[in-house]
Design a protein around this motif. Structure first.
Motif, mmCIF file in Angstrom:
data_model
loop_
_atom_site.group_PDB
_atom_site.id
_atom_site.type_symbol
_atom_site.label_atom_id
_atom_site.label_comp_id
_atom_site.label_asym_id
_atom_site.label_seq_id
_atom_site.Cartn_x
_atom_site.Cartn_y
_atom_site.Cartn_z
ATOM 1 N N LEU A 195 0.843 -1.203 0.000
ATOM 2 C CA LEU A 195 0.000 0.000 0.000
ATOM 3 C C LEU A 195 0.879 1.255 0.000
ATOM 4 O O LEU A 195 0.681 2.172 -0.814
ATOM 5 C CB LEU A 195 -0.911 -0.017 1.247
ATOM 6 C CG LEU A 195 -1.648 1.287 1.555
ATOM 7 C CD1 LEU A 195 -2.736 1.537 0.527
ATOM 8 C CD2 LEU A 195 -2.258 1.252 2.960
ATOM 9 N N ILE A 196 1.866 1.300 0.884
ATOM 10 C CA ILE A 196 2.725 2.494 0.954
ATOM 11 C C ILE A 196 3.534 2.640 -0.336
ATOM 12 O O ILE A 196 3.669 3.751 -0.862
ATOM 13 C CB ILE A 196 3.684 2.453 2.163
ATOM 14 C CG1 ILE A 196 2.908 2.254 3.452
ATOM 15 C CG2 ILE A 196 4.464 3.759 2.279
ATOM 16 C CD1 ILE A 196 3.783 2.165 4.671
ATOM 17 N N GLN A 197 4.054 1.525 -0.852
ATOM 18 C CA GLN A 197 4.816 1.613 -2.111
ATOM 19 C C GLN A 197 3.942 2.214 -3.213
ATOM 20 O O GLN A 197 4.383 3.062 -3.982
ATOM 21 C CB GLN A 197 5.284 0.225 -2.530
ATOM 22 C CG GLN A 197 6.472 -0.258 -1.727
ATOM 23 C CD GLN A 197 6.903 -1.642 -2.185
ATOM 24 O OE1 GLN A 197 6.062 -2.470 -2.506
ATOM 25 N NE2 GLN A 197 8.194 -1.881 -2.194
ATOM 26 N N HIS A 198 2.698 1.756 -3.242
ATOM 27 C CA HIS A 198 1.767 2.254 -4.261
ATOM 28 C C HIS A 198 1.537 3.767 -4.092
ATOM 29 O O HIS A 198 1.552 4.525 -5.074
ATOM 30 C CB HIS A 198 0.438 1.487 -4.160
ATOM 31 C CG HIS A 198 -0.647 2.105 -4.965
ATOM 32 N ND1 HIS A 198 -0.687 2.007 -6.349
ATOM 33 C CD2 HIS A 198 -1.719 2.854 -4.604
ATOM 34 C CE1 HIS A 198 -1.742 2.679 -6.792
ATOM 35 N NE2 HIS A 198 -2.378 3.197 -5.754
ATOM 36 N N LEU A 199 1.360 4.204 -2.851
ATOM 37 C CA LEU A 199 1.102 5.635 -2.614
ATOM 38 C C LEU A 199 2.324 6.474 -3.018
ATOM 39 O O LEU A 199 2.182 7.527 -3.636
ATOM 40 C CB LEU A 199 0.736 5.879 -1.143
ATOM 41 C CG LEU A 199 -0.613 5.276 -0.717
ATOM 42 C CD1 LEU A 199 -0.754 5.254 0.800
ATOM 43 C CD2 LEU A 199 -1.771 6.054 -1.355
ATOM 44 N N ASN A 201 4.605 5.639 -5.221
ATOM 45 C CA ASN A 201 4.743 5.599 -6.686
ATOM 46 C C ASN A 201 3.697 6.468 -7.387
ATOM 47 O O ASN A 201 3.904 6.893 -8.525
ATOM 48 C CB ASN A 201 4.673 4.157 -7.193
ATOM 49 C CG ASN A 201 5.941 3.400 -6.851
ATOM 50 O OD1 ASN A 201 7.009 4.006 -6.725
ATOM 51 N ND2 ASN A 201 5.849 2.087 -6.646
ATOM 52 N N SER A 202 2.573 6.738 -6.703
ATOM 53 C CA SER A 202 1.542 7.601 -7.310
ATOM 54 C C SER A 202 1.936 9.077 -7.245
ATOM 55 O O SER A 202 1.306 9.921 -7.873
ATOM 56 C CB SER A 202 0.200 7.432 -6.597
ATOM 57 O OG SER A 202 -0.133 6.080 -6.534
ATOM 58 N N GLY A 203 2.943 9.405 -6.427
ATOM 59 C CA GLY A 203 3.429 10.792 -6.357
ATOM 60 C C GLY A 203 2.694 11.627 -5.323
ATOM 61 O O GLY A 203 1.638 11.223 -4.821
ATOM 62 N N PRO A 204 3.267 12.815 -5.015
ATOM 63 C CA PRO A 204 2.700 13.678 -3.980
ATOM 64 C C PRO A 204 1.226 14.004 -4.234
ATOM 65 O O PRO A 204 0.855 14.320 -5.360
ATOM 66 C CB PRO A 204 3.552 14.947 -4.071
ATOM 67 C CG PRO A 204 4.842 14.496 -4.660
ATOM 68 C CD PRO A 204 4.492 13.363 -5.588
ATOM 69 N N ASN A 205 0.434 13.877 -3.199
ATOM 70 C CA ASN A 205 -0.986 14.191 -3.325
ATOM 71 C C ASN A 205 -1.513 14.722 -1.995
ATOM 72 O O ASN A 205 -1.798 13.972 -1.079
ATOM 73 C CB ASN A 205 -1.767 12.942 -3.746
ATOM 74 C CG ASN A 205 -3.223 13.250 -4.011
ATOM 75 O OD1 ASN A 205 -3.665 14.398 -3.825
ATOM 76 N ND2 ASN A 205 -3.982 12.257 -4.440
ATOM 77 N N LEU A 206 -1.610 16.057 -1.928
ATOM 78 C CA LEU A 206 -2.151 16.682 -0.702
ATOM 79 C C LEU A 206 -3.572 17.150 -1.003
ATOM 80 O O LEU A 206 -4.046 18.135 -0.430
ATOM 81 C CB LEU A 206 -1.266 17.867 -0.281
ATOM 82 C CG LEU A 206 0.185 17.543 0.053
ATOM 83 C CD1 LEU A 206 0.981 18.816 0.330
ATOM 84 C CD2 LEU A 206 0.255 16.626 1.269
ATOM 85 N N GLY A 207 -4.205 16.428 -1.902
ATOM 86 C CA GLY A 207 -5.504 16.738 -2.462
ATOM 87 C C GLY A 207 -6.456 17.639 -1.685
ATOM 88 O O GLY A 207 -6.868 18.667 -2.190
ATOM 89 N N GLU A 208 -6.797 17.221 -0.474
ATOM 90 C CA GLU A 208 -7.866 17.966 0.228
ATOM 91 C C GLU A 208 -7.368 19.187 0.973
ATOM 92 O O GLU A 208 -8.137 19.863 1.655
ATOM 93 C CB GLU A 208 -8.531 17.052 1.255
ATOM 94 C CG GLU A 208 -9.052 15.783 0.705
ATOM 95 C CD GLU A 208 -8.934 14.691 1.761
ATOM 96 O OE1 GLU A 208 -9.648 14.770 2.756
ATOM 97 O OE2 GLU A 208 -8.116 13.782 1.584
#
Ligand code: MHO
Length: 209
Positions: A195-199, A201-208
């Motif tokens: 799960l962490i590897q996937h996050l 690899n998806s790149g920075p996301n401070l979306g909200e």
């Protein structure tokens, strides 16, 4: 705690601020809270005249206050005028920090065409924010939180939680993750590790934020 090893920064939404500093080598703990106002006992729903800030505890042998100031300048827009809650501000603990802030602000201003609006203020009282704001991105993954087994109060200022929170927001690298898991002596289940590897690899996301 030696206040020389503590830094307080306001740079918009404090969920993101905790990530931006939590990923830095030499940062040994972070928390989010409220300061900068004159009225007692602010809460998220009733912030009064306070602002959202991150408290950073660091090991000066591994990272300097000047390096943290560079992270501060490079990870938000210090020329952006916004409401008080999200204002750009640096709170100094002593005259040495004040001097370093002033010098770095002047150096930063030379590189920008717009005026910097960041306020330099004396640190006063810090009100720790509610549990649900601490390590906001880590908290989204309850199975991970459960696996590391930290209580709400342990999540505050925990080095493991600071890093995992940043990885959960897609910061850092899988190499850093694996090195640090080793350093912390932490063995995650394959599910949480993937799960962490996937996050990451998806790149920075401070979306909200
Ligand atoms: N956009 C977010 C900001 C939260 S922040 C901790 C919200 O409105 O919920 O201020």
């Amino acid at each position: 705690m030696n206040t020389n090893c503590e830094a307080i920064f306001g740079l918009q939404c404090f969920w993101g601020s905790e990530v931006k500093f939590g990923i830095i080598q030499g940062v040994i703990g972070t928390s989010v809270g409220y300061t900068g106002g004159s009225t007692p006992d602010p809460t998220y729903k009733n912030l009064k005249d306070h602002i959202e800030v991150v408290k950073v505890v660091f090991d000066p042998k591994l990272v300097t206050y000047e390096e943290l100031l560079s992270v501060f300048w490079s990870s938000h827009d210090p020329t952006f005028v916004t409401k008080r809650q999200y204002m750009s501000a640096i709170f100094y603990n002593n005259s040495q920090q004040r001097l370093l802030i002033q010098e770095s602000l002047e150096a930063q201003q030379r590189q920008l065409s717009e005026p910097i609006v960041t306020q330099i203020l004396p640190f006063n009282v810090y009100y720790l924010a509610e549990d649900y704001h601490q390590k906001y991105f880590l908290r989204k993954h309850q199975s991970l939180l459960l696996e590391i087994g930290l209580t709400n109060s342990e999540v505050v200022l925990s080095p493991v939680a600071a890093r995992l929170n940043a990885y959960c927001a897609g910061f850092g690298s899988t190499l850093q993750l694996d090195n640090e898991l080793k350093r912390f002596g932490l063995h995650l289940s394959p599910h949480n590790h993937q799960l962490i590897q996937h996050l990451i690899n998806s790149g920075p996301n401070l979306g909200e934020c």
